[in-house]
Design an enzyme around this catalytic site. Structure first.
Site, mmCIF file in Angstrom:
data_model
loop_
_atom_site.group_PDB
_atom_site.id
_atom_site.type_symbol
_atom_site.label_atom_id
_atom_site.label_comp_id
_atom_site.label_asym_id
_atom_site.label_seq_id
_atom_site.Cartn_x
_atom_site.Cartn_y
_atom_site.Cartn_z
ATOM 1 N N CYS A 171 21.124 -29.370 -32.087
ATOM 2 C CA CYS A 171 21.784 -30.063 -30.972
ATOM 3 C C CYS A 171 23.185 -29.512 -30.709
ATOM 4 C CB CYS A 171 21.842 -31.553 -31.246
ATOM 5 S SG CYS A 171 22.403 -31.963 -32.916
ATOM 6 N N HIS A 217 27.717 -36.430 -30.381
ATOM 7 C CA HIS A 217 28.735 -35.527 -30.924
ATOM 8 C C HIS A 217 29.756 -35.253 -29.808
ATOM 9 C CE1 HIS A 217 25.954 -34.518 -34.170
ATOM 10 N NE2 HIS A 217 25.094 -33.961 -33.340
HETATM 11 P P1 NAD Z 1 13.087 -37.526 -38.148
HETATM 12 O O1 NAD Z 1 13.264 -37.839 -39.580
HETATM 13 O O2 NAD Z 1 13.495 -38.511 -37.130
HETATM 14 O O3 NAD Z 1 11.574 -37.130 -37.864
HETATM 15 C C1 NAD Z 1 10.839 -36.278 -38.707
HETATM 16 C C2 NAD Z 1 9.399 -36.748 -38.711
HETATM 17 O O4 NAD Z 1 8.615 -35.833 -39.484
HETATM 18 C C3 NAD Z 1 9.233 -38.132 -39.353
HETATM 19 O O5 NAD Z 1 8.382 -38.902 -38.521
HETATM 20 C C4 NAD Z 1 8.604 -37.819 -40.707
HETATM 21 O O6 NAD Z 1 7.769 -38.859 -41.155
HETATM 22 C C5 NAD Z 1 7.785 -36.585 -40.365
HETATM 23 N N1 NAD Z 1 7.445 -35.751 -41.522
HETATM 24 C C6 NAD Z 1 7.849 -35.867 -42.815
HETATM 25 N N2 NAD Z 1 7.268 -34.933 -43.582
HETATM 26 C C7 NAD Z 1 6.452 -34.205 -42.775
HETATM 27 C C8 NAD Z 1 5.574 -33.100 -42.978
HETATM 28 N N3 NAD Z 1 5.405 -32.557 -44.191
HETATM 29 N N4 NAD Z 1 4.916 -32.604 -41.909
HETATM 30 C C9 NAD Z 1 5.065 -33.148 -40.676
HETATM 31 N N5 NAD Z 1 5.871 -34.203 -40.439
HETATM 32 C C10 NAD Z 1 6.565 -34.718 -41.463
HETATM 33 O O7 NAD Z 1 13.860 -36.132 -37.936
HETATM 34 P P2 NAD Z 1 14.405 -35.554 -36.566
HETATM 35 O O8 NAD Z 1 15.786 -36.054 -36.371
HETATM 36 O O9 NAD Z 1 13.406 -35.732 -35.486
HETATM 37 O O10 NAD Z 1 14.550 -34.021 -36.944
HETATM 38 C C11 NAD Z 1 13.463 -33.113 -36.848
HETATM 39 C C12 NAD Z 1 14.018 -31.703 -36.742
HETATM 40 O O11 NAD Z 1 14.816 -31.613 -35.565
HETATM 41 C C13 NAD Z 1 14.937 -31.272 -37.901
HETATM 42 O O12 NAD Z 1 14.793 -29.886 -38.090
HETATM 43 C C14 NAD Z 1 16.320 -31.571 -37.352
HETATM 44 O O13 NAD Z 1 17.336 -30.815 -37.962
HETATM 45 C C15 NAD Z 1 16.129 -31.183 -35.906
HETATM 46 N N6 NAD Z 1 17.062 -31.809 -34.962
HETATM 47 C C16 NAD Z 1 17.420 -33.121 -35.096
HETATM 48 C C17 NAD Z 1 18.335 -33.660 -34.204
HETATM 49 C C18 NAD Z 1 18.807 -35.077 -34.331
HETATM 50 O O14 NAD Z 1 19.953 -35.330 -34.058
HETATM 51 N N7 NAD Z 1 17.975 -36.015 -34.736
HETATM 52 C C19 NAD Z 1 18.835 -32.896 -33.164
HETATM 53 C C20 NAD Z 1 18.394 -31.571 -33.013
HETATM 54 C C21 NAD Z 1 17.519 -31.027 -33.932
#
Ligand code: NAD
Length: 341
Positions: free
Chosen positions: A142, A222
């Site tokens: 992000c 942010h």
């Molecule tokens: P999150 O924890 O909200 O969601 C992750 C999901 O993946 C959960 O539902 C979890 O149960 C599931 N999960 C767990 N183990 C797994 C597996 N082995 N295989 C498939 N799914 C599995 O996380 P998020 O915030 O959505 O982040 C996901 C990615 O996006 C990360 O790489 C993060 O760095 C990136 N990201 C997050 C944000 C943010 O601010 N939330 C912003 C940009 C990028």
């Protein structure tokens, strides 16, 4: 025929990407995965998504909870042309080794993965064409997406000598009740530079940039304070003209009441599902050029900003459209650039 998209990990990013893909005429969501049968799994089914177990050994947990699943991640991948991995940081690399490489399927990873997980670190504005036809692409985080969009536009229009930026980061997402920072401001990392500058360089390799970062007790957005030494001459109004033309940047003003991220989110709550802001929110009043150096302050809705980039990455990898066409369709379907005030 529509491109069949699997979403592996239906969390903060995954559910938003699933909804965005569903709005595209050239794509369909063939299924989403969850690790446990919680309320988000139930919501996925309610919204009409076919549910699969992300971890094959846990399939019976869903059955015991009475939740109908269609199979496991391996079954889902057999039905898809591309998988968008939205699992927690570093788990995407494990999924790549376990499943995607073996199946030979195209995969998109998120910013929590190391850049070497993919052939290209992606931002639609800056390097769409590099993702054309690729098997593995990483949509940058992000903060990096927010920085890259802005720096790319300044670089293309005025030239950039060097960038210095301070990230003031929300400590956790709103749903995260197990971690946080209740009181204090945490330099994160304490040492300089933060990883954000090098991450920008994975997309814009020739930009000279150093970043520092702090975590503060808020969940909303942010904020970036960015200083850019320009190569060419520019006045603040010239910069405003450039930013105004880009739908993925939204300019707001203090005189309209946008005094903080709280007010920006209050505005978005009236207009968007989950108050998602897919645009960089730039304070028009913050744009100044002093001694050839541009100053600008922007706010980034961390939960939403990478969503359009995931949709464009699918089009680039499957060679469904060129950059302008893809970004136009994504912008129209997500109503990007239509909130202006
Ligand atoms: P999150 O924890 O909200 O969601 C992750 C999901 O993946 C959960 O539902 C979890 O149960 C599931 N999960 C767990 N183990 C797994 C597996 N082995 N295989 C498939 N799914 C599995 O996380 P998020 O915030 O959505 O982040 C996901 C990615 O996006 C990360 O790489 C993060 O760095 C990136 N990201 C997050 C944000 C943010 O601010 N939330 C912003 C940009 C990028």
């Amino acid at each position: 025929m529509k491109v069949r998209v699997a979403i592996n990990g239906f969390g903060t990013i995954g559910k938003r990407v699933a909804d965005a893909v569903s709005l595209q005429k050239d794509m369909e969501v063939v299924g989403v995965t969850k690790t446990k049968p919680d309320f988000e799994a139930k919501l996925a089914i309610k919204r009409g998504y076919k549910l699969y177990a992300a971890i094959p050994e846990r399939a019976e947990v869903f059955e015991k909870a009475g939740l109908p699943i269609e199979g496991t991640i391996e079954d889902l991948l057999d039905k898809a042309d591309v998988v968008v991995d939205c699992s927690p940081g570093k788990v995407g690399a494990e999924n790549k080794a376990k499943y995607y490489e073996k199946k030979g399927i195209k995969a998109i990873f998120q910013g929590g993965e190391k850049s070497n997980v993919a052939e290209v670190s992606f931002n639609a504005l800056a390097n769409y064409d590099l993702a054309r036809g690729k098997q593995f692409v990483r949509v940058v985080s992000c903060n990096t997406t927010g920085l890259v969009r802005l720096i790319y536009l300044i670089k293309e229009n005025f030239g950039v000598k060097k960038v210095r930026a301070v990230m003031i980061r929300r400590v956790v997402d709103p749903k995260e009740d197990k971690k946080g920072l209740v009181n204090g401001i945490a330099p994160n990392p304490v040492a300089v530079p933060s990883h954000h500058g090098p991450d920008v360089q994975t997309v814009l390799p020739d930009v000279n940039i150093v970043t520092t970062a702090f975590k503060v007790p808020t969940t909303l957005m942010h904020v970036h304070s960015i200083m850019i030494e320009l190569e060419g001459d520019a006045k603040a109004d010239d910069v405003v003209d450039v930013l105004e033309k880009e739908p993925r940047i939204m300019l707001v003003s203090e005189e309209d009441g946008f005094t903080s991220t709280a007010k920006i989110i209050e505005f978005a709550r009236e207009l968007r599902l989950r108050y998602d802001l897919f645009e960089n929110i730039v304070w028009r009043d913050s744009i100044a050029v002093v001694d050839g150096e541009l100053y600008v302050t922007q706010a980034i809705h961390q939960e939403a900003i990478v969503v359009p980039e995931n949709v464009d990455a699918i089009r680039a990898m499957l060679e469904l459209a060129d950059k302008e066409e893809s970004m136009k369709i994504t912008n129209e379907t997500l109503q990007i650039g239509k909130l202006g005030i």
